[in-house]
Write an enzyme that holds these catalytic residues in place. Structure first.
Site, PDB file in Angstrom:
ATOM      1  N   HIS A 162       0.858  -1.184   0.000  1.00  0.00           N
ATOM      2  CA  HIS A 162       0.000   0.000   0.000  1.00  0.00           C
ATOM      3  C   HIS A 162       0.895   1.234   0.000  1.00  0.00           C
ATOM      4  O   HIS A 162       2.028   1.206   0.467  1.00  0.00           O
ATOM      5  CB  HIS A 162      -0.867  -0.038   1.266  1.00  0.00           C
ATOM      6  CG  HIS A 162      -1.935   0.993   1.345  1.00  0.00           C
ATOM      7  ND1 HIS A 162      -1.682   2.296   1.729  1.00  0.00           N
ATOM      8  CD2 HIS A 162      -3.277   0.914   1.143  1.00  0.00           C
ATOM      9  CE1 HIS A 162      -2.817   2.977   1.750  1.00  0.00           C
ATOM     10  NE2 HIS A 162      -3.798   2.170   1.388  1.00  0.00           N
ATOM     11  N   ASP A 172       2.918  -4.086   8.154  1.00  0.00           N
ATOM     12  CA  ASP A 172       1.621  -3.438   7.946  1.00  0.00           C
ATOM     13  C   ASP A 172       0.549  -4.504   8.148  1.00  0.00           C
ATOM     14  O   ASP A 172       0.329  -5.349   7.291  1.00  0.00           O
ATOM     15  CB  ASP A 172       1.577  -2.851   6.530  1.00  0.00           C
ATOM     16  CG  ASP A 172       0.185  -2.387   6.106  1.00  0.00           C
ATOM     17  OD1 ASP A 172      -0.771  -2.495   6.896  1.00  0.00           O
ATOM     18  OD2 ASP A 172       0.055  -1.926   4.955  1.00  0.00           O
ATOM     19  N   GLN A 224      -4.704  -5.211   7.076  1.00  0.00           N
ATOM     20  CA  GLN A 224      -5.647  -6.148   6.455  1.00  0.00           C
ATOM     21  C   GLN A 224      -5.640  -7.522   7.113  1.00  0.00           C
ATOM     22  O   GLN A 224      -6.453  -8.377   6.760  1.00  0.00           O
ATOM     23  CB  GLN A 224      -5.313  -6.296   4.965  1.00  0.00           C
ATOM     24  CG  GLN A 224      -5.467  -5.024   4.168  1.00  0.00           C
ATOM     25  CD  GLN A 224      -6.899  -4.530   4.088  1.00  0.00           C
ATOM     26  OE1 GLN A 224      -7.847  -5.300   4.241  1.00  0.00           O
ATOM     27  NE2 GLN A 224      -7.072  -3.237   3.862  1.00  0.00           N
ATOM     28  N   LYS A 274     -10.640  -0.968  10.165  1.00  0.00           N
ATOM     29  CA  LYS A 274     -10.658  -2.186   9.353  1.00  0.00           C
ATOM     30  C   LYS A 274     -11.240  -3.360  10.138  1.00  0.00           C
ATOM     31  O   LYS A 274     -11.614  -4.372   9.547  1.00  0.00           O
ATOM     32  CB  LYS A 274      -9.244  -2.563   8.916  1.00  0.00           C
ATOM     33  CG  LYS A 274      -8.438  -1.469   8.248  1.00  0.00           C
ATOM     34  CD  LYS A 274      -8.830  -1.219   6.834  1.00  0.00           C
ATOM     35  CE  LYS A 274      -7.804  -0.308   6.165  1.00  0.00           C
ATOM     36  NZ  LYS A 274      -8.197   0.083   4.808  1.00  0.00           N
ATOM     37  N   CYS A 327      -4.765   2.374  -3.717  1.00  0.00           N
ATOM     38  CA  CYS A 327      -3.514   2.890  -3.130  1.00  0.00           C
ATOM     39  C   CYS A 327      -2.358   1.914  -3.356  1.00  0.00           C
ATOM     40  O   CYS A 327      -1.491   1.755  -2.491  1.00  0.00           O
ATOM     41  CB  CYS A 327      -3.676   3.207  -1.643  1.00  0.00           C
ATOM     42  SG  CYS A 327      -4.734   4.616  -1.322  1.00  0.00           S
TER      43      CYS A 327
END
Length: 415
Positions: free
Chosen positions: A131, A209, A212, A235, A373
């Site tokens: 991302h 990261d 997700q 999220k 993104c």
């Protein structure tokens, strides 16, 4: 691709759907089908009720007051930190830094650890799946320090090229490996344990990261041995504007603060300021108090449903969606990794993804269209954009069927 599961745990999706008021919404006279969970998930009543209750009965600024409301708010706020610590299996609450989201967490690491430790010739290793929030901060820091940004390619199936990764991590110059746990654009689950182990063997730190991953699987930062792990509340069925950065305590202790202000200090004089220990050192100013408390409520809700059961349900939806989408003429699924979370990106030959999204919206179906993104990743596949359906705990096979019916109408209408 993924292996289908013949049996699923008992999972009462209709009961879960009843907890999400927005799912009763009609969109253009049609029942809402919400397949934009990778962008932001909807919120259960249990989270909405907590937010309302805090504002109505116990809101005050935290850490500073001796009055009843301040003490009550502080207690709930710090209890939320313990909830997050337990969820991530961090060793200490001091390793849980509250942020505005994953983006701020990644920037925090880049601008503190990165600036303090990188030098000319050092390398920052990312993948082609990242991302923008896990690309741009490292580009900025590389420019400031003289380090180089290196990118691991991905295969045609949307998986990390492991041979290339092995060569690049073993080069001896990588100081930071910053990678997604799960691709937001393709749903690819990266082989994170293997990559972290390789990074550590090469003398690099591992920055993850996790935006997700958190809503879709169990995350254990100690088992992974991640050095930093950043997540976002919105999220994972919580409010926007709130997130968490996990960091190993010795690293946090050695890092300089990146913002100055109230609540992150021990003493201030015009001659010198001394800083509070982590996590306060990185939490300048009045925080998103209600966001922290509501995020803890979201994690409690996810725990009550069972994250493993959610993962199994979403896996079933993902396998089913792949099967059904292949029925659509001219449709190509972009990214068919062997290990995927609940994301399906696709394109239809001759039809722009924005037209797909617009026509689906007329049928009450919310998907994301664009580059997500991840512009470098779209360029890798020779696409300006894709349409993306992303699943949450409340989605159903019937909704997948509605998506397929909607796409048939897209193809018929657009020719």
């Amino acid at each position: 691709m993924m292996t289908d599961q013949k049996t699923l745990p008992v999972y009462d999706v209709e009961r879960i759907r009843a907890d999400f008021p927005i799912l009763a919404t009609q969109v253009r006279g049609k029942p809402l089908v919400y397949f934009d969970n990778a962008a932001s998930s909807q919120k259960p009543r249990q989270v909405l009720d907590v937010e309302r209750a805090v504002y109505e009965t116990s809101y005050a600024n935290v850490h500073r007051g001796v009055h009843y409301l301040s003490e009550k708010a502080t207690s709930a706020y710090e209890a939320a930190r313990e909830t997050v610590r337990a969820w991530l299996n961090a060793a200490s609450e001091r390793e849980i830094v509250f942020t505005r989201g994953t983006t701020e967490g990644l920037n925090l690491v880049a601008y503190t650890w990165g600036r303090a430790n990188l030098k000319p010739g050092d390398e920052i290793l990312i993948t082609h799946l990242e991302h923008h929030s896990n690309i741009v901060p490292w580009q900025i820091v590389a420019e400031q320090t003289g380090a180089r940004l290196m990118v691991v390619p991905v295969t045609d199936t949307g998986e990390v090229d492991q041979d290339a990764f092995d060569r690049m991590i073993a080069g001896g110059r990588v100081k930071i490996m910053a990678v997604a746990h799960v691709s937001n654009a393709l749903g690819t689950i990266l082989p994170l344990q293997r990559m972290i182990d390789a990074a550590h063997a090469a003398g690099a730190i591992a920055v993850i990261d996790g935006a997700q991953a958190l809503p879709h699987m169990r995350v254990d930062v100690r088992a992974l041995d991640a050095d930093f792990y950043a997540v976002s509340s919105h999220k994972a069925y919580g409010p926007t504007g709130f997130g968490v950065l996990y960091g190993k305590l010795p690293l946090l202790e050695a890092m300089p603060p990146w913002q100055g202000g109230g609540d992150m200090i021990e003493t201030v004089s015009f001659e010198k300021t001394t800083y509070a220990p982590p996590p306060a050192k990185f939490e300048a100013g009045t925080p998103h108090i209600v966001g922290a408390i509501a995020f803890a409520a979201a994690l409690d809700y996810l725990a009550a449903v069972g994250v493993e059961a959610v993962a199994a349900h979403e896996h079933d939806l993902t396998v089913y969606a792949h099967e059904r989408l292949r029925e659509i003429n001219r449709l190509k699924i972009v990214g068919e990794a062997r290990e995927k979370a609940g994301v399906v990106s696709f394109a239809i030959d001759g039809i722009h993804p924005h037209d797909i999204g617009t026509i689906l919206d007329q049928q009450g179906i919310a998907v994301r269209t664009g580059h997500h993104c991840t512009q470098p990743l779209m360029a890798r596949f020779g696409l300006p954009a894709t349409a993306r359906a992303s699943f949450g705990m409340y989605n159903t096979r019937a909704e997948v069927d509605a998506l397929v019916d909607g796409l048939r109408k897209v193809v018929k209408f657009m020719g």
